[in-house]
Design a protein around this motif. Sequence first.
Motif, PDB file in Angstrom:
ATOM      1  N   MET B 218      23.567 -43.686   7.936  1.00 18.92           N
ATOM      2  CA  MET B 218      23.081 -44.679   8.941  1.00 18.92           C
ATOM      3  C   MET B 218      23.163 -46.037   8.726  1.00 18.92           C
ATOM      4  O   MET B 218      23.108 -46.631   9.872  1.00 18.92           O
ATOM      5  CB  MET B 218      21.477 -44.509   8.674  1.00 18.92           C
ATOM      6  N   ILE B 245      21.025 -43.074  14.836  1.00 15.06           N
ATOM      7  CA  ILE B 245      19.567 -43.780  14.293  1.00 15.06           C
ATOM      8  C   ILE B 245      19.994 -44.973  13.705  1.00 15.06           C
ATOM      9  O   ILE B 245      19.037 -46.197  14.018  1.00 15.06           O
ATOM     10  CB  ILE B 245      19.077 -42.647  13.192  1.00 15.06           C
ATOM     11  N   GLY B 246      20.944 -45.213  12.873  1.00 11.03           N
ATOM     12  CA  GLY B 246      21.382 -46.526  12.455  1.00 11.03           C
ATOM     13  C   GLY B 246      21.719 -47.258  13.481  1.00 11.03           C
ATOM     14  O   GLY B 246      21.277 -48.521  13.680  1.00 11.03           O
ATOM     15  N   LYS B 249      18.437 -48.672  15.223  1.00 15.63           N
ATOM     16  CA  LYS B 249      17.674 -49.742  14.673  1.00 15.63           C
ATOM     17  C   LYS B 249      18.230 -51.157  14.966  1.00 15.63           C
ATOM     18  O   LYS B 249      17.628 -52.025  15.257  1.00 15.63           O
ATOM     19  CB  LYS B 249      17.896 -49.391  13.165  1.00 15.63           C
ATOM     20  N   HIS B 274      13.764 -41.160  18.528  1.00 17.07           N
ATOM     21  CA  HIS B 274      14.476 -41.746  19.782  1.00 17.07           C
ATOM     22  C   HIS B 274      14.539 -40.736  20.801  1.00 17.07           C
ATOM     23  O   HIS B 274      15.626 -39.993  21.158  1.00 17.07           O
ATOM     24  CB  HIS B 274      15.869 -42.284  19.462  1.00 17.07           C
TER      25      HIS B 274
END
Lengths: 315, 315
Positions: B218, B245-246, B249, B274
């Motif tokens: 991530m 996901i990383g 963010k 998400h």
Amino acid sequence: MQNRLTIKDIARLSGVGKSTVSRVLNNESGVSERTRERIEAVMLQHGFSPSRSARAMRGQSDKVVAIIVTRLDSLSENLAVQTMLPAFYERGYDPIMIESQFSPALVEEHLGMLSRRNIDGVVLFGFTGITDAMLAPWQPTLVLLARDASGFASVCYDDEGAIQTLMQRLYDQGHRHISYLGVPHSDVTTGKRRHEAYLAFCKKRKINPVAALPGLAMKQGYDNVARVMNSDTTALLCATDTLAIGASKYLQEQRIDTVQLASVGNTPLMKFLHPEIITVDPGYAEAGSRAAQQLIEQINGHAEPRQIVIPARLA
Amino acid sequence: MQNRLTIKDIARLSGVGKSTVSRVLNNESGVSERTRERIEAVMLQHGFSPSRSARAMRGQSDKVVAIIVTRLDSLSENLAVQTMLPAFYERGYDPIMIESQFSPALVEEHLGMLSRRNIDGVVLFGFTGITDAMLAPWQPTLVLLARDASGFASVCYDDEGAIQTLMQRLYDQGHRHISYLGVPHSDVTTGKRRHEAYLAFCKKRKINPVAALPGLAMKQGYDNVARVMNSDTTALLCATDTLAIGASKYLQEQRIDTVQLASVGNTPLMKFLHPEIITVDPGYAEAGSRAAQQLIEQINGHAEPRQIVIPARLA
DNA sequence: CTGTTAGCGCATTCAC
DNA sequence: GTGAATGCGCTAACAG
């Protein structure tokens, strides 16, 4: 794969009797240093390892334990299992994995299956609906995780301590309106104990408690933040990191960045997604290795079932 | 636990010989319907189940398989294992779990241990560094997951198809500046194949490829989004949901909400965090059950090692 | 100290 | 069709 040697072969190869080999294998006393060394050399040279099935049949244990997790993707349980596996392998135990999916019926079914298979012991991650009755037959060789039950061995987290630590920290930071997002009391540890610890702290410090206990899921955190937030609220304490992640998402979407979050459980995901959240490490890693160790000791009759509490510490 | 009955007891209780009981146990022909039923009744009544160790010693398999995951907390592997476990239990196999932590040395060590232990088969989640040589001894009873190797059984995801589907979707939505965040080519499937599929699509559609291949974590997604974004970029394709996901963010923090994200792998966490990201389901669940099924067939000599590809489909 | 003997529970001949 | 005998690899008595 097929033509493995047996102690008989080792005996012949090193010019001794089978039982001497067996003695060496089991580290029994009463074998001269010389012969022991010779036999060990032969075994090493041929990469010999005794048949587990044969030993098992001779009344020894088959050295297989079961780990029953609630869900394979539980962040906290993963951390515990991660330390448990090496601990078991180190002592020669093979851990088989089972997923209970929070279903007591499934657990019961699997326990039945396990006893038919003559498993040595079980580590069970507890949850609502597990009864003493279904565990009773396993009492001598069972370790309960994240839940305790009188008469059974268990490794628990310090729920009160964790909550109190977090509350104190928030309080020290000046927060006086701290809401709480938790789990229903049907869950004794994560639910009841943590909530009551929250209430106790509130009472002591004259804080007006505002709480909701929706459940364990992220979505439940997300859906219920609003219920515990009012214009005064400056901090929100979550019973688990999963709830906190859900709550965070909601706050982020609402562009609310004035509320300090805190939660029990500093999993890697949590640390990555929300390093700003204050967390307490309940000691998942330690719990795993302690549980394995305790179970092995019980299996070998070196320890009685006992309750272990892992101290929580601020991350 | 201790006074389990044996086939001898069952034989005595039903007034037959041990061998007849054994025949019934193994569903062999040559037993009259009458006696078979009688014996089965006695077994059922006493809840008899044969000793696994004894059977194992008699040359049968011990019906234990190993599942070697890279990490216990891998979102995608979890989904595959989740369907694998029931599949194994259903057929009477006990699955023991091992974590490789992406270390070839650890895998080698464990494989050695497993062969000493006389395990029936192995499901191995592949990763960079695994060599054919270390797998060779297991060839007949090994299923490789998420990676293929000639001569070995494998269950793979359709990397090209997944990427192409996502790219096409983005393209159809009007995107012409699509960046890519992936994994180094040392990882053949998730790394090389997916990246090349991206490049191929770009070439075909005259898109200017902009890519970075930092890794699986991530944080690597988070740290490297900026490198693949420019003022034209309207969409970002990630090789895995973890990377996505990383990346998300980062974009969220930068308040960039004009970029459409897409990624391979629709895990529950992804869907929660998400839902707006376009994802393709590589078929983790199906891969798990197929792998288990294939392994069992190989163990029983009912199937040769073969390569299975799970079709990807838009979530 | 060490070898011999006798099973553990089961599957597998081989007789009946 | 069925039962009695044999041995899998090992440990546990018992002899030497």
